[in-house]
Design an enzyme around this catalytic site. Structure first.
Site, PDB file in Angstrom:
ATOM      1  N   HIS A 253       0.815  -1.236   0.000  1.00 15.20           N
ATOM      2  CA  HIS A 253       0.000   0.000   0.000  1.00 15.20           C
ATOM      3  C   HIS A 253       0.843   1.278   0.000  1.00 15.20           C
ATOM      4  O   HIS A 253       0.323   2.356  -0.208  1.00 15.20           O
ATOM      5  CB  HIS A 253      -0.998   0.005   1.158  1.00 15.20           C
ATOM      6  CG  HIS A 253      -0.407  -0.139   2.523  1.00 15.20           C
ATOM      7  ND1 HIS A 253      -0.837  -1.093   3.426  1.00 15.20           N
ATOM      8  CD2 HIS A 253       0.569   0.538   3.169  1.00 15.20           C
ATOM      9  CE1 HIS A 253      -0.153  -0.987   4.552  1.00 15.20           C
ATOM     10  NE2 HIS A 253       0.702  -0.004   4.419  1.00 15.20           N
ATOM     11  N   HIS A 254       2.146   1.152   0.255  1.00 13.63           N
ATOM     12  CA  HIS A 254       2.997   2.354   0.261  1.00 13.63           C
ATOM     13  C   HIS A 254       3.354   2.848  -1.137  1.00 13.63           C
ATOM     14  O   HIS A 254       3.899   3.938  -1.287  1.00 13.63           O
ATOM     15  CB  HIS A 254       4.312   2.070   0.998  1.00 13.63           C
ATOM     16  CG  HIS A 254       4.124   1.816   2.462  1.00 13.63           C
ATOM     17  ND1 HIS A 254       4.174   0.560   3.010  1.00 13.63           N
ATOM     18  CD2 HIS A 254       3.862   2.659   3.474  1.00 13.63           C
ATOM     19  CE1 HIS A 254       3.964   0.639   4.313  1.00 13.63           C
ATOM     20  NE2 HIS A 254       3.780   1.900   4.615  1.00 13.63           N
TER      21      HIS A 254
END
Ligand code: SAO
Length: 346
Positions: A253-254
């Site tokens: 998700h980064h």
């Protein structure tokens, strides 16, 4: 409750400024919870200090301050009040009494750290830009000290999801299992597998400063003889190969989708022929607004990373397809808000 005719209930509710005031003052809500955790108020009430006078002695604080704080915490749902006696709710007792093994209080040292809070100091500019204003990629700067803090204070919170994931990906817990835990942080996801399965061998990958915390946790769990590390960036270091299972918990998700695919391609190459990759993520529904906690995580990524996001199942499907994975399985992880995605190499 006000009686309503069926005709009335069909109508839109009367306009109310309540949400505006609640939201504009929401920083006080954060401050009240933080103060209560720092004063150890929930533990004090759990120990049966139930009146303002008793709490003042136990928490070393003024009666006036505690009366107002406890009433506020009752209003927002963390306490109950009868006469002049306060009590914990079920949630507060489980998550905010320091004596509970599910205590979440220490997580504020990460979630409310200056780095995090400042990332939302000028959200208007973040929105204009479309990514974090923090320098050097924000949370993604190499060896960012915030991840050492994360590893130290979030380990208790991740113990439960780690056990749940271990049940999902290694139900029998008797087979040989070579595991690569990418962006391991505290290391709890790999450690939970090794604790259940005596034939599991874990390799944890993260920045060198973060791996020190993971190694300490492995020692405490008495699995250090089956725990190795690889220090460096997941985009650069050599993973090795022949892994039965690669863990990617709270990592993809980064990044934007092309970067996620770079990682997934590297994972695919590092897996044994019958190997699997397991993701743990906040995965919103396709509408991107449900379930609320998973869907709101996008805002966290907007504030703290250049391009991160909470990806939907169809987006993960696309990424798996483009990187050669087969047979993707989605699993809920109640009572946590995470979901697990397990994909086979072939
Ligand atoms: N480029 C990178 N290479 C390897 N690890 C990274 C990189 N960027 C960030 N990290 C680590 O990614 C982790 C994200 S937090 C996730 C930790 C753990 N897997 C969990 O699910 O709780 C932190 O430990 C960071 O240090």
């Amino acid at each position: 409750m006000r009686p309503q005719s069926s005709q009335q209930s069909d109508r839109a509710p009367e306009p109310s400024p309540a949400l505006f005031f609640e939201t504009v003052n929401a920083y006080q809500r954060t401050a009240a919870l933080k103060a209560a955790i720092e004063l150890d108020l929930f533990t004090a009430i759990g120990e049966k200090n139930e009146t303002v006078q008793e709490l003042a002695r136990r928490c070393d604080a003024s009666e006036r301050g505690l009366r107002i704080l406890c009433d506020y915490l009752t209003i927002i749902g963390f306490l109950t009040k009868e006469g002049d006696h306060y009590a914990l709710t079920g949630d507060s007792s489980l998550f905010l009494d320091r004596r509970s093994s599910a205590y979440l209080g220490s997580s504020i040292e990460f979630l409310l750290s200056p780095t995090h809070v400042e990332a939302f100091g000028d959200l208007k500019e973040v929105v204009r830009k479309g990514g974090t204003l923090m320098p050097d990629g924000g949370a993604l700067a190499p060896e960012h000290p915030m991840w050492v803090r994360f590893a130290q204070v979030m380990a208790p919170m991740m113990a439960l999801p780690a056990r749940l994931l271990a049940n999902i990906v290694d139900e029998r817990a008797t087979d040989k299992l070579r595991v690569l835990d990418i962006a391991a942080g505290h290391g709890m996801f790999g450690i939970a597998l090794a604790e259940r399965n005596p034939r599991a061998k874990i390799t944890a990958l993260d920045w060198p400063n973060v791996l020190e915390v993971a190694r300490q946790n492995a020692r405490e769990a008495k699995i250090e003889d089956r725990f190795q590390t690889i220090a460096g960036s997941a985009f650069e270091v050599d993973y090795g190969d022949g892994y039965d299972l690669v863990l990617l918990a709270n990592f993809l998700h980064h990044f934007d989708m092309p970067a996620c695919e770079t990682i997934l391609r590297r994972v695919h190459a590092a897996l044994a022929e019958d190997g699997r990759v397991a993701l743990v993520e906040f995965i919103p529904d396709e509408d991107r607004i449900n379930p609320p906690i998973a869907a709101s995580f996008s805002l966290m990524m907007l504030g703290t990373t250049p391009n991160g996001d909470a990806y939907t199942l169809s987006q993960f499907d696309e990424m798996f397809q483009r990187t050669g994975f087969a047979e993707v399985e989605l699993r809920a992880m109640p009572p946590t808000f995470f979901r697990a995605l397990v994909a086979r190499k072939r």
